[in-house]
Design a protein around this motif. Structure first.
Motif, PDB file in Angstrom:
ATOM      1  N   ASP A  19       1.925  11.437 -10.083  1.00 53.21           N
ATOM      2  CA  ASP A  19       0.870  12.861  -9.666  1.00 53.21           C
ATOM      3  C   ASP A  19       2.227  14.103 -10.038  1.00 53.21           C
ATOM      4  N   ALA A  20       3.364  14.463  -9.447  1.00 57.70           N
ATOM      5  CA  ALA A  20       4.318  14.834  -9.862  1.00 57.70           C
ATOM      6  C   ALA A  20       5.186  15.202 -11.354  1.00 57.70           C
ATOM      7  N   THR A  21       4.462  13.529 -11.784  1.00 58.03           N
ATOM      8  CA  THR A  21       4.968  13.794 -13.557  1.00 58.03           C
ATOM      9  C   THR A  21       4.035  14.442 -14.293  1.00 58.03           C
ATOM     10  N   ALA A  74      -6.779  -1.173  -4.657  1.00 64.83           N
ATOM     11  CA  ALA A  74      -6.799  -2.911  -4.717  1.00 64.83           C
ATOM     12  C   ALA A  74      -5.554  -3.110  -3.995  1.00 64.83           C
ATOM     13  N   ALA A  75      -4.321  -1.892  -3.341  1.00 68.34           N
ATOM     14  CA  ALA A  75      -3.473  -2.062  -2.249  1.00 68.34           C
ATOM     15  C   ALA A  75      -4.357  -2.586  -1.301  1.00 68.34           C
ATOM     16  N   GLN A  76      -5.349  -1.397  -0.897  1.00 62.54           N
ATOM     17  CA  GLN A  76      -6.126  -1.373   0.320  1.00 62.54           C
ATOM     18  C   GLN A  76      -6.722  -2.478   0.113  1.00 62.54           C
ATOM     19  N   ALA A  77      -7.190  -2.950  -0.551  1.00 60.30           N
ATOM     20  CA  ALA A  77      -8.200  -4.511  -0.576  1.00 60.30           C
ATOM     21  C   ALA A  77      -7.527  -5.370   0.092  1.00 60.30           C
ATOM     22  N   ARG A  78      -6.067  -5.258  -0.518  1.00 58.92           N
ATOM     23  CA  ARG A  78      -4.988  -6.329  -0.036  1.00 58.92           C
ATOM     24  C   ARG A  78      -4.832  -6.474   1.287  1.00 58.92           C
ATOM     25  N   LEU A 102       0.876  -1.634   0.405  1.00 61.33           N
ATOM     26  CA  LEU A 102       0.413  -0.102  -0.097  1.00 61.33           C
ATOM     27  C   LEU A 102       0.674   1.205  -0.116  1.00 61.33           C
ATOM     28  N   ARG A 103       1.867   1.542   0.949  1.00 64.26           N
ATOM     29  CA  ARG A 103       2.691   2.626   0.507  1.00 64.26           C
ATOM     30  C   ARG A 103       3.421   2.461  -1.130  1.00 64.26           C
ATOM     31  N   GLN A 104       3.630   1.411  -1.046  1.00 65.40           N
ATOM     32  CA  GLN A 104       4.513   1.457  -2.789  1.00 65.40           C
ATOM     33  C   GLN A 104       3.575   2.418  -3.371  1.00 65.40           C
ATOM     34  N   ALA A 105       2.577   1.602  -3.391  1.00 62.14           N
ATOM     35  CA  ALA A 105       0.867   1.835  -4.265  1.00 62.14           C
ATOM     36  C   ALA A 105       1.133   3.684  -4.181  1.00 62.14           C
ATOM     37  N   ARG A 106       0.630   4.318  -3.081  1.00 59.81           N
ATOM     38  CA  ARG A 106       0.727   5.355  -3.044  1.00 59.81           C
ATOM     39  C   ARG A 106       2.485   6.258  -3.133  1.00 59.81           C
ATOM     40  N   ILE A 139      -5.685  10.105  -4.178  1.00 60.35           N
ATOM     41  CA  ILE A 139      -4.468   9.645  -3.696  1.00 60.35           C
ATOM     42  C   ILE A 139      -5.101   8.486  -3.194  1.00 60.35           C
ATOM     43  N   ASP A 140      -6.395   8.482  -2.594  1.00 56.75           N
ATOM     44  CA  ASP A 140      -7.365   6.697  -1.978  1.00 56.75           C
ATOM     45  C   ASP A 140      -7.699   6.236  -2.157  1.00 56.75           C
ATOM     46  N   THR A 141      -8.492   6.817  -4.028  1.00 57.09           N
ATOM     47  CA  THR A 141      -9.058   6.256  -5.257  1.00 57.09           C
ATOM     48  C   THR A 141      -8.822   5.555  -6.222  1.00 57.09           C
TER      49      THR A 141
END
Length: 384
Positions: A125-127, A235-239, A114-118, A227-229
């Motif tokens: 977003d920066a790109t 998917a990472a949050q669901a896992r 989850l941290r990696q996905a965020r 960042i939450d949606t």
């Protein structure tokens, strides 16, 4: 001798009178007995009509309950068993604890994902922001190139005008050949500079198009999301939620209030997901299935009152309930091998149909029953 006979003659009616008296007394007693019997019969008839008429009974009735089969939802070795057979438990009580080492590792792995996905979303977003800035810069470059092109076109026009003026007076000798040559060279130089400026505009527009493409690709990743949606983050949050749920499921709790039966788990045993480990019988919500003969169903209706007794407590304890359902078929109809009577060689057997009876919760709490106990049930078909 004759005197004796004559003396005895006046006393002869006495036996007849005594016999008649006894006969009258006997008749009176018989009449009284008949009246008593008739009165008892009348009272019994009234009592039967008031209390027993319209009542159908059966002793083919048994206590049942919607027992809860406890199963393991995640696999693992058993670390502790907190209950024993026949123990009463409440909903939510801990029954079995599984070793949760694997589930804790899964939770840590899901948290890292989850941290990696965020982090990836933040990079995307920066790109997108950087691509947006590049598009803005390319727009400024296009405007600069267009300004240079306009300046070059103005220079061309001045050089053309100078050349035309010199050519118009060249015949008078006022302009030397060298000046005329220089004017023509200046025009060609100005035209070359204009062409270079035009190429610069084209190049700047192409660069802006490339930057716009990069911006579109970058924005496609983050467009319409936070960042939450974002899909990867969700998917990472669901896992992670699944891993936490599996961790919580290593503690197996009682789903209902009841009595523990058929315990099939021991400490150290490794159980698979879905394996039944025990059964909890909710005796507080027990019911009775009474099997009545088909000939007794003429007046049986749902909602009618029922009186029940059990050998478990004896006839002194009377339960009260009501009919809540009638089965859709006999037990024989749903047996593993149903009866086949098409041959014609058969003996008619009176069939029985189950009737579901709900018991009074207060009476059931005061005198708990156990699943499988036999009951005697009497339905008052006159009741509503």
């Amino acid at each position: 001798m004759a005197d004796d006979t004559a003396a005895a003659a006046p006393d002869s009616p006495e036996p007849d009178e005594a016999q008649e008296a006894r006969t009258a007394k006997r008749r009176k007693l018989l009449r009284i007995l008949a009246i008593v019997v008739a009165a008892v019969a009348l009272l019994w008839g009234i009592w039967y009509f008031l209390t027993q008429a319209g009542r159908v009974s059966t002793d083919n009735a048994y206590v049942g309950a919607d027992s809860a089969t406890v199963t393991a939802l995640v696999p693992g070795p058993v670390e502790a068993v907190r209950v024993s057979g026949t123990q009463a438990v409440k909903k939510g009580d801990v029954l079995v604890v599984l070793d949760d080492a694997d589930q804790r590792i899964a939770v840590a792995d899901a948290e890292a994902a989850l941290r990696q996905a965020r982090q990836r979303y933040g990079q995307a977003d920066a790109t997108a922001d950087a691509a947006r800035a590049r598009v803005t810069a390319r727009g400024a470059e296009i405007r600069q190139a267009q300004a240079r092109l306009r300046d070059a076109e103005a220079t061309v026009e001045r050089a053309r005008a100078e050349l035309a003026r010199r050519e118009s007076i060249a015949g008078t000798g006022a302009v030397s050949g060298e000046e005329l040559t220089a004017a023509r060279a200046a025009l060609k130089q100005a035209q070359a500079a204009r062409d270079l400026a035009a190429a610069g505009v084209t190049s700047a527009q192409a660069t802006r198009g490339s930057a716009s493409g990069d911006l579109g690709a970058a924005e496609a990743v983050v467009r319409g999301t936070t960042i939450d949606t974002a899909p990867d983050v969700a998917a990472a949050q669901a896992r992670l939620d699944k891993a936490k749920l599996d961790l919580a499921r290593t503690v197996i709790r009682a789903p209902v209030d009841g009595i523990v039966t058929n315990r099939q788990v021991q400490v150290g045993q490794r159980i698979a997901a879905g394996a039944p480990i025990m059964v909890i019988v909710p005796i507080d919500s027990a019911y009775v299935d009474a099997n009545y003969k088909e000939s007794q169903f003429g007046k049986i209706r749902i909602g009618q009152p029922v009186e029940l007794t059990s050998d478990y407590y004896g006839g002194g304890i009377v339960y009260h309930g009501k009919v809540v359902g009638i089965a859709g078929g006999t037990g024989a109809a749903f047996s593993l091998i149903p009866a086949q009577n098409a041959t014609g060689n058969w003996v008619k057997v009176v069939q029985r149909l189950p009737v579901r009876i709900a018991l009074d919760p207060k009476e059931l709490k005061a005198h708990p029953l156990r699943v499988g106990l036999s009951m005697e049930a009497t339905i008052d078909t006159r009741g509503k």
